[in-house]
Design a protein around this motif. Structure first.
Motif, PDB file in Angstrom:
ATOM      1  N   ARG A 133       0.713  -1.624   0.049  1.00  0.00           N
ATOM      2  CA  ARG A 133       0.256   0.371  -0.228  1.00  0.00           C
ATOM      3  C   ARG A 133       0.498   1.295   0.668  1.00  0.00           C
ATOM      4  N   SER A 134       0.291   2.035  -0.556  1.00  0.00           N
ATOM      5  CA  SER A 134       0.956   3.389  -0.228  1.00  0.00           C
ATOM      6  C   SER A 134       1.118   4.038   1.163  1.00  0.00           C
ATOM      7  N   GLY A 135       0.766   3.997   1.923  1.00  0.00           N
ATOM      8  CA  GLY A 135       1.260   4.762   2.756  1.00  0.00           C
ATOM      9  C   GLY A 135       2.695   3.612   3.695  1.00  0.00           C
ATOM     10  N   THR A 136       3.034   2.347   3.339  1.00  0.00           N
ATOM     11  CA  THR A 136       4.446   2.004   2.754  1.00  0.00           C
ATOM     12  C   THR A 136       5.288   2.407   2.561  1.00  0.00           C
ATOM     13  N   PHE A 137       5.094   2.600   1.157  1.00  0.00           N
ATOM     14  CA  PHE A 137       6.310   3.893   0.529  1.00  0.00           C
ATOM     15  C   PHE A 137       6.359   5.121   1.829  1.00  0.00           C
ATOM     16  N   ASN A 138       5.830   5.532   2.153  1.00  0.00           N
ATOM     17  CA  ASN A 138       5.816   6.628   2.585  1.00  0.00           C
ATOM     18  C   ASN A 138       6.574   6.300   3.982  1.00  0.00           C
ATOM     19  N   HIS A 139       5.957   4.971   4.710  1.00  0.00           N
ATOM     20  CA  HIS A 139       6.462   5.344   6.317  1.00  0.00           C
ATOM     21  C   HIS A 139       8.748   4.335   5.359  1.00  0.00           C
ATOM     22  N   ARG A 140       8.852   3.903   4.217  1.00  0.00           N
ATOM     23  CA  ARG A 140      10.290   3.118   3.608  1.00  0.00           C
ATOM     24  C   ARG A 140      10.849   4.503   3.644  1.00  0.00           C
ATOM     25  N   LEU A 141      10.371   5.688   2.798  1.00  0.00           N
ATOM     26  CA  LEU A 141      11.480   7.197   2.636  1.00  0.00           C
ATOM     27  C   LEU A 141      11.178   7.773   3.671  1.00  0.00           C
ATOM     28  N   THR A 142      10.581   7.585   4.976  1.00  0.00           N
ATOM     29  CA  THR A 142      11.034   8.006   6.384  1.00  0.00           C
ATOM     30  C   THR A 142      12.377   7.532   7.039  1.00  0.00           C
ATOM     31  N   ARG A 143      12.130   6.675   6.421  1.00  0.00           N
ATOM     32  CA  ARG A 143      13.898   5.757   6.904  1.00  0.00           C
ATOM     33  C   ARG A 143      14.915   5.819   6.284  1.00  0.00           C
ATOM     34  N   VAL A 144      14.645   5.956   4.928  1.00  0.00           N
ATOM     35  CA  VAL A 144      15.562   5.631   3.787  1.00  0.00           C
ATOM     36  C   VAL A 144      16.320   7.890   3.699  1.00  0.00           C
ATOM     37  N   CYS A 145      15.265   8.455   4.208  1.00  0.00           N
ATOM     38  CA  CYS A 145      15.679   9.909   4.496  1.00  0.00           C
ATOM     39  C   CYS A 145      16.593  10.790   5.759  1.00  0.00           C
ATOM     40  N   GLU A 146      16.308   8.954   7.093  1.00  0.00           N
ATOM     41  CA  GLU A 146      17.061   8.935   8.118  1.00  0.00           C
ATOM     42  C   GLU A 146      18.214   8.182   7.364  1.00  0.00           C
ATOM     43  N   LYS A 147      18.537   7.398   7.103  1.00  0.00           N
ATOM     44  CA  LYS A 147      19.818   6.462   7.086  1.00  0.00           C
ATOM     45  C   LYS A 147      20.703   7.341   5.798  1.00  0.00           C
ATOM     46  N   VAL A 148      20.068   7.848   5.103  1.00  0.00           N
ATOM     47  CA  VAL A 148      21.392   9.227   4.539  1.00  0.00           C
ATOM     48  C   VAL A 148      21.677   9.998   5.263  1.00  0.00           C
TER      49      VAL A 148
END
Length: 213
Positions: A133-148
């Motif tokens: 679902r779309s919300g899952t991609f938003n959560h993943r983007l937050t994690r990616v931003c934190e990673k980088v």
């Protein structure tokens, strides 16, 4: 006496409306070298500017060798019991949403990687046979931003970044609007266009322009 409310302005941090050019490079590098089905979904959004609900609703039949066809989107609604539901509607968000998005060469590689990870799927993005679902991609983007190490933003900012990139590279207005799924370019320019140049790039451009002053 004038009311103070006349002078009130809602501040919008323009730097957070898009990913700047350095951030885009940083995120795409991370997504490319840390491939899983969620990261590939974010990568494809950077490469197409599609709404995240459209990404979540893509089927393999919607892909061609060098484009994706937007024919549906994820929708959220309340059922008869008042509970929120997420389903795929067999129409895009708007009439202008019906479109063909042309893919850069790297996006074609992204599609091949998706098919390798999900060879039997109906939807491009599935996990254990269930549509992501779309919300899952938003959560993943937050994690990616934190990673980088950059401020987290929503997937909608990816879409704004895509529109900004097309405009900055002098793509015809009609083509920009078409790729974004907008009725005309005024929507894109008014709501989706922000400078995404790095601070150093902005500074050098201004200094170069005023060199003779």
């Amino acid at each position: 006496m004038l009311s103070n409310s006349i002078f009130e302005r809602k501040y919008k941090d323009r730097d957070k409306e898009v990913f700047n050019e350095d951030e885009v490079e940083c995120i795409l590098t991370y997504l490319k070298y840390n491939q899983d089905i969620w990261n590939l979904g974010l990568k494809l959004q950077f490469e197409t500017g599609a709404r995240i609900g459209e990404i979540a609703a893509l089927r393999f039949e919607d892909t061609t060798e060098d484009s994706i066809l937007i024919r549906r989107t994820e929708v959220k609604y309340r059922d008869d019991d008042g509970k929120w539901r997420l389903e795929v509607a067999e129409v895009p968000k708007t009439e202008a949403g019906y479109r063909e998005i042309f893919l850069p060469a790297e996006a074609q590689n992204t599609l091949r990687a998706i098919k390798e990870l999900n060879p039997q799927g109906t939807f491009l993005f599935e996990n254990e046979g269930k549509r992501i679902r779309s919300g899952t991609f938003n959560h993943r983007l937050t994690r990616v931003c934190e990673k980088v190490g950059i401020p987290p933003r929503s997937t909608h900012k990816i879409r704004k970044t895509y529109g900004t990139t097309l405009i900055d590279n002098n793509v015809d207005d009609s083509i920009v609007a078409e790729q974004m799924g907008h009725k005309d370019i005024s929507t894109t320019r008014k709501i989706y266009y922000y400078s995404n140049k790095s601070r150093a790039n902005k500074r050098e451009q201004v200094r170069a322009a005023l060199k003779g002053i």
